[in-house]
Each structure stands twice: as C-alpha cells, then as structure tokens.
Design a protein around this motif. Structure first.
Motif, PDB file in Angstrom:
ATOM      1  N   TYR A   1      50.731  27.652  40.130  1.00  0.00           N
ATOM      2  CA  TYR A   1      51.928  28.367  39.690  1.00  0.00           C
ATOM      3  C   TYR A   1      52.318  27.790  38.334  1.00  0.00           C
ATOM      4  O   TYR A   1      51.574  27.955  37.377  1.00  0.00           O
ATOM      5  CB  TYR A   1      53.053  28.274  40.715  1.00  0.00           C
ATOM      6  CG  TYR A   1      53.981  29.484  40.691  1.00  0.00           C
ATOM      7  CD1 TYR A   1      54.344  30.076  39.480  1.00  0.00           C
ATOM      8  CD2 TYR A   1      54.480  30.032  41.852  1.00  0.00           C
ATOM      9  CE1 TYR A   1      55.182  31.181  39.441  1.00  0.00           C
ATOM     10  CE2 TYR A   1      55.319  31.150  41.819  1.00  0.00           C
ATOM     11  CZ  TYR A   1      55.670  31.716  40.612  1.00  0.00           C
ATOM     12  OH  TYR A   1      56.486  32.801  40.574  1.00  0.00           O
TER      13      TYR A   1
ATOM     14  N   GLU B   1      41.186  45.299  38.409  1.00  0.00           N
ATOM     15  CA  GLU B   1      42.476  44.624  38.316  1.00  0.00           C
ATOM     16  C   GLU B   1      43.309  45.182  37.157  1.00  0.00           C
ATOM     17  O   GLU B   1      44.538  45.262  37.263  1.00  0.00           O
ATOM     18  CB  GLU B   1      42.273  43.121  38.184  1.00  0.00           C
ATOM     19  CG  GLU B   1      41.729  42.496  39.460  1.00  0.00           C
ATOM     20  CD  GLU B   1      41.697  40.979  39.427  1.00  0.00           C
ATOM     21  OE1 GLU B   1      42.005  40.395  38.372  1.00  0.00           O
ATOM     22  OE2 GLU B   1      41.364  40.375  40.459  1.00  0.00           O
TER      23      GLU B   1
ATOM     24  N   ARG C   1      43.199  30.159  35.175  1.00  0.00           N
ATOM     25  CA  ARG C   1      43.815  31.432  35.543  1.00  0.00           C
ATOM     26  C   ARG C   1      44.490  31.978  34.293  1.00  0.00           C
ATOM     27  O   ARG C   1      45.443  31.404  33.787  1.00  0.00           O
ATOM     28  CB  ARG C   1      44.810  31.200  36.672  1.00  0.00           C
ATOM     29  CG  ARG C   1      45.723  32.368  36.949  1.00  0.00           C
ATOM     30  CD  ARG C   1      46.465  32.182  38.265  1.00  0.00           C
ATOM     31  NE  ARG C   1      47.096  30.875  38.395  1.00  0.00           N
ATOM     32  CZ  ARG C   1      48.275  30.540  37.896  1.00  0.00           C
ATOM     33  NH1 ARG C   1      48.951  31.411  37.176  1.00  0.00           N
ATOM     34  NH2 ARG C   1      48.790  29.344  38.104  1.00  0.00           N
TER      35      ARG C   1
ATOM     36  N   SER D   1      49.317  44.313  49.400  1.00  0.00           N
ATOM     37  CA  SER D   1      48.669  43.202  48.727  1.00  0.00           C
ATOM     38  C   SER D   1      47.232  43.050  49.223  1.00  0.00           C
ATOM     39  O   SER D   1      46.576  44.022  49.575  1.00  0.00           O
ATOM     40  CB  SER D   1      49.479  41.919  48.931  1.00  0.00           C
ATOM     41  OG  SER D   1      48.948  40.846  48.210  1.00  0.00           O
TER      42      SER D   1
ATOM     43  N   HIS E   1      51.058  33.501  38.050  1.00  0.00           N
ATOM     44  CA  HIS E   1      50.801  33.445  39.487  1.00  0.00           C
ATOM     45  C   HIS E   1      50.632  34.842  40.073  1.00  0.00           C
ATOM     46  O   HIS E   1      49.765  35.073  40.912  1.00  0.00           O
ATOM     47  CB  HIS E   1      51.958  32.723  40.177  1.00  0.00           C
ATOM     48  CG  HIS E   1      51.850  32.707  41.664  1.00  0.00           C
ATOM     49  ND1 HIS E   1      50.945  31.907  42.331  1.00  0.00           N
ATOM     50  CD2 HIS E   1      52.530  33.394  42.618  1.00  0.00           C
ATOM     51  CE1 HIS E   1      51.070  32.105  43.635  1.00  0.00           C
ATOM     52  NE2 HIS E   1      52.013  33.000  43.830  1.00  0.00           N
ATOM     53  N   ALA E   2      51.465  35.777  39.651  1.00  0.00           N
ATOM     54  CA  ALA E   2      51.372  37.181  40.059  1.00  0.00           C
ATOM     55  C   ALA E   2      51.905  38.019  38.909  1.00  0.00           C
ATOM     56  O   ALA E   2      52.270  37.503  37.850  1.00  0.00           O
ATOM     57  CB  ALA E   2      52.154  37.423  41.342  1.00  0.00           C
TER      58      ALA E   2
ATOM     59  N   ILE F   1      43.874  35.318  47.640  1.00  0.00           N
ATOM     60  CA  ILE F   1      44.416  36.517  47.025  1.00  0.00           C
ATOM     61  C   ILE F   1      43.760  36.872  45.694  1.00  0.00           C
ATOM     62  O   ILE F   1      43.767  38.030  45.300  1.00  0.00           O
ATOM     63  CB  ILE F   1      45.946  36.391  46.842  1.00  0.00           C
ATOM     64  CG1 ILE F   1      46.292  35.109  46.065  1.00  0.00           C
ATOM     65  CG2 ILE F   1      46.647  36.394  48.182  1.00  0.00           C
ATOM     66  CD1 ILE F   1      47.773  34.979  45.758  1.00  0.00           C
ATOM     67  N   ARG F   2      43.185  35.879  44.988  1.00  0.00           N
ATOM     68  CA  ARG F   2      42.567  36.164  43.692  1.00  0.00           C
ATOM     69  C   ARG F   2      41.078  36.481  43.804  1.00  0.00           C
ATOM     70  O   ARG F   2      40.450  36.809  42.802  1.00  0.00           O
ATOM     71  CB  ARG F   2      42.747  34.980  42.745  1.00  0.00           C
ATOM     72  CG  ARG F   2      44.169  34.622  42.525  1.00  0.00           C
ATOM     73  CD  ARG F   2      44.389  33.595  41.445  1.00  0.00           C
ATOM     74  NE  ARG F   2      45.672  32.971  41.631  1.00  0.00           N
ATOM     75  CZ  ARG F   2      46.834  33.568  41.393  1.00  0.00           C
ATOM     76  NH1 ARG F   2      46.849  34.808  40.948  1.00  0.00           N
ATOM     77  NH2 ARG F   2      47.969  32.945  41.620  1.00  0.00           N
TER      78      ARG F   2
ATOM     79  N   SER G   1      48.546  33.498  53.916  1.00  0.00           N
ATOM     80  CA  SER G   1      49.495  33.118  52.866  1.00  0.00           C
ATOM     81  C   SER G   1      49.796  31.628  52.854  1.00  0.00           C
ATOM     82  O   SER G   1      50.042  31.048  51.795  1.00  0.00           O
ATOM     83  CB  SER G   1      50.796  33.910  53.033  1.00  0.00           C
ATOM     84  OG  SER G   1      50.577  35.276  52.750  1.00  0.00           O
TER      85      SER G   1
ATOM     86  N   TYR H   1      48.210  40.353  42.465  1.00  0.00           N
ATOM     87  CA  TYR H   1      47.712  39.014  42.124  1.00  0.00           C
ATOM     88  C   TYR H   1      46.384  39.161  41.399  1.00  0.00           C
ATOM     89  O   TYR H   1      45.485  39.858  41.872  1.00  0.00           O
ATOM     90  CB  TYR H   1      47.546  38.167  43.388  1.00  0.00           C
ATOM     91  CG  TYR H   1      48.846  37.970  44.122  1.00  0.00           C
ATOM     92  CD1 TYR H   1      49.666  36.890  43.836  1.00  0.00           C
ATOM     93  CD2 TYR H   1      49.260  38.873  45.088  1.00  0.00           C
ATOM     94  CE1 TYR H   1      50.877  36.709  44.498  1.00  0.00           C
ATOM     95  CE2 TYR H   1      50.462  38.713  45.757  1.00  0.00           C
ATOM     96  CZ  TYR H   1      51.267  37.631  45.457  1.00  0.00           C
ATOM     97  OH  TYR H   1      52.459  37.466  46.104  1.00  0.00           O
TER      98      TYR H   1
END
Length: 434
Positions: free
Chosen positions: A257, A100, A318, A177, A322-323, A143-144, A193, A117
């Motif tokens: 978020y 990452e 996190r 992505s 968010h991204a 996504i993570r 999504s 992400y």
C-alpha cells in the motif's frame, strides 16, 4: 586436544580465530547490512535503492537514495522455454495488461461494481509463473494475479463480467472484484482477502493430494506486506515440515500500500527467510518472464518429485496504487521512471523481435491486433450481458445438508501399511451446519 607452541593442533591445523564480540556469528557486506549466508540471485541487475521517510510538521514524504539513471538490463535466456512458448507467454502478458486498461475504462464509465486492482508491471510474474503449472497442479492467485487466471483458462470476458457483477460471471453476480475461482475444472482457489491465508490453504491442497497418492505442485502468491502476517509463517512452516509441494511467490513490489519495504523488514532480501524454514529460496527479476518461468519450473518439478516447498522472491514494482482509488502520490516520481524503463512487456517484445528474432515486426503487429480483437469481442459481450435476476439472489448462496457430493479429485486415499478392508467410498457427503 593438546596444541604446540605455534598455536597449531598436532594434526597441523591452525587454532580457530576468536569470534567477534561485536556481532558474533554475523558478517557485514560493507554497506551496513548484516548477512551470514547467501541466497541464489538470478537477476542481471541488483538495484541498491534506499527509501527515506521525510517529515515536515504533519506532512510525510519519501526520498529515494541510489542511482536511478541506469539502463534496463537484458532478458536472461531461459533454460527450458521453446521459442513458441516464449511467444505464448508474451501474448498472455499483452492480454493481461490490455484487459486491465479496459477494466479501468469500464470503471470510469460507471460499469464496474466496487473497485479494480491492477497488476501493472507485474505481468511477467503472474503469467510466466502460472505457465509452469500442469493441468493437475493447483493455484491460488491474489487480486493482482489476473494474468495467472488468464493462463489458467479464464477468459477476459469472465474477469470483466465478474467486476461488473453480471449474471454470466464466475460467481453469477454474487461477488465482485477478483474473488472467484474454479475448483472443479481449473484447480483454482479463489483469492482470500485476509492476506497470507492462501498459503496454508494451498499447503492443505498439496497434503490432500498426497493422501490420495499424488505429489502435485500448488502455487500461490503473497506481497511484501502480506508476508509479514503470522499465517504466512505458519503456512510455510507446515509445508516445510510435511515436505508439501508448495511453490510460494513473494512479490516484492517495493510498496505495501503506502509503506515502503525499508519500513517493513530488516532483512536484505525476503528470500532469506527460506533459510529459517529449511527450504530452498531464490531471487528473480520479477519483470523478466524467463527468470520467473525457470524458477517456477524448477520449483514445480521439485514439488512433483515430493521434495517439498520452494520460496521465490520476485523483485519488481507495482506501477499503480493499491487499487484504482489510490493515485500513489506517495511514490517518488523518479522511482516510477526507473521501473518504467524496466517494463516487462516492452523488454520481452524487444527480446523476441530484435534479439532472438523469433517474431518479425509484422508477426508482432498481427499478434497485438489479435489480442486487441479478442479483447474487444469479450468487452462487448461482457457489457451487453444481463445483470442477475433479483429472484435468483438467494439461490446457490448456501446449501442444505447432503445437497451435493464432494468427489475425490485424484484417487482413493492410501495410507502406509493399511490392512485390506472393504472398498473405500468414492463419494463422501458434505457436512453442513444449519
């Protein structure tokens, strides 16, 4: 039944106390939180922090209340992992994080199509949970959960090429992505999504396997924000009623978020919601790979025995926005510092090298160097791989009727008390709408 003057029943039992009229049927734990039952909590540290919203004119900020000075807790010893398996999970976690970091650099160099992400701080949850799956089990990552994809057989090169939309990526450059999977070989459903939709999909996979006379484990994930969606409730409830082998990780990472969990739900722990579905629930430290694996292992074993779903709440944070476009400036710095001391990789490294001594310092350095070398080879291959030929753009984007068969994954469907008939077809043609 008649009672005597002492207020006792004839059998000697005392008259039951009258329920409170303030909160009938509820109890308080002294801090104002209502709770009338308990959920198994495997954490060695139970942080009690509250996030308060502050508004001054149009400006909104957050303040954290609670002790943020405590040192990190120790790693909880696993009941199931061997020393070798500990080291394997540790290596996946290292590869996850460093891949990452490489993706972030590629993004800043303008080589990534779209956004990136990150799962920084969530490597233990992604890697240790996926490590509990067997080859016939299925997974639907979010996504993570890129560490889970690595454990499941994708390479760092696959993931980097996917983000760069290269011709050799899993989707051949037709998507960017993390939206890719492999239902043929790796039993991985692509991320969806619309959050929560993976839950009924993976419940359906478990149902399909059962119709083919198999009980398997199907694992998926949802965040603390996504778990509030209606489809999350519908999917878990269906799995509970049908006793399907769904293993759901609720990744409670404090922020959906830019919305803190204190502004999202009233219950103390999201694992409490398992009670409403009539399924087991457990809380684990999401930064402790041993806790995550043990909970996942037990849940998967339940699933394979046909005992139904399990909800696992993994508490962590996190450590990025968010991204990549989100700098997470809304998060109070002291909260980042608190969770930085609970870094899942640093703690696991200390556990393996200094506590258990399953790795010497030289062996650890060699392992890290091996991860770096593998990642550099994959990065070079991904960067130098070609972009898709525009002429191939319409190919494999859709299919005409009957162009491919859908093969049964495990066996012919079996139904109770079915009569002997002609042998069922092994291949069923796909139906398509033009």
């Amino acid at each position: 039944m008649a009672k005597n003057k002492s207020g006792k029943h004839p059998n000697g039992s005392r008259r039951p106390k009258k329920a409170s009229t303030k909160n009938p049927g509820l109890s308080t734990n002294g801090s104002g939180d209502l709770r009338c039952y308990s959920i198994p909590d495997w954490r060695l540290e139970k942080a009690e922090h509250k996030i308060e919203v502050k508004t001054e004119g149009d400006a909104v900020s957050y303040v954290v209340h609670g002790d943020l000075s405590k040192p990190a807790p120790p790693i909880r010893s696993s009941k199931y992992l061997t020393p070798k398996q500990h080291i394997e999970i540790y290596r996946w976690m290292l590869l996850n994080r460093r891949m990452e970091a490489t993706l972030e650099n590629l993004y800043k160099q303008g080589k990534v199509v779209g956004g990136v992400y990150f799962g920084l701080g969530q490597e233990a949850c992604s890697c240790a949970s996926a490590y509990a799956l067997k080859p016939d089990d299925w997974m639907g990552p979010m996504i993570r959960n890129q560490g889970a994809l690595l454990v499941r057989g994708f390479s760092a090169r696959d993931i980097m090429m996917q983000y760069m939309a290269k011709a050799g990526s899993p989707t051949r450059g037709k998507d960017a992505s993390s939206h890719f999977g492999d239902i043929e070989k790796r039993n991985v459903v692509s991320p969806i999504s619309t959050l929560g939709d993976l839950i009924p999909v993976l419940a359906g996979v478990a149902l399909g396997a059962r119709l083919q006379a198999r009980n398997i484990a199907t694992m998926t994930y949802i965040g603390d924000g996504g778990q509030s969606t209606g489809v999350t409730y519908e999917g878990i409830n269906f799995a509970a009623v049908q006793k399907l082998g769904l293993v759901l990780f609720v990744e409670n990472n404090i922020w959906a978020y830019s919305t803190p969990t204190d502004e999202q739900f009233r219950c103390k722990d999201l694992a409490e919601r398992a009670i409403a579905y009539g399924i087991p629930g457990v809380i684990v430290d999401g930064t402790d790979a041993c806790q995550v694996y043990d909970a996942a292992h037990e849940a998967c074993e339940r699933a394979r025995r046909g005992e139904g779903p399990t909800l696992i709440e993994a508490k962590m944070m996190r450590m990025k926005g968010h991204a990549i476009h989100d700098a997470a400036q809304y998060v109070p710095r002291p909260l980042f510092e608190y969770w930085q001391r609970r870094d899942p990789i640093a703690r696991f490294e200390n556990y393996l090298v200094n506590v258990k001594k399953w790795l010497t310092r030289d062996e650890n350095a060699s392992l890290i160097a091996g991860v770096e070398a593998e990642l550099e080879r994959d990065r070079e291959a991904a960067v130098n791989s070609p972009m898709p030929d525009p002429a191939t753009t319409p190919l494999n984007a859709w299919c005409d009727e009957g162009c491919h068969p859908i093969k049964l994954k495990y066996a012919t469907p079996k139904y109770p008390n079915e009569k002997k008939t002609a042998k069922a077809q092994q291949v069923e043609a796909a139906g398509h709408l033009k």
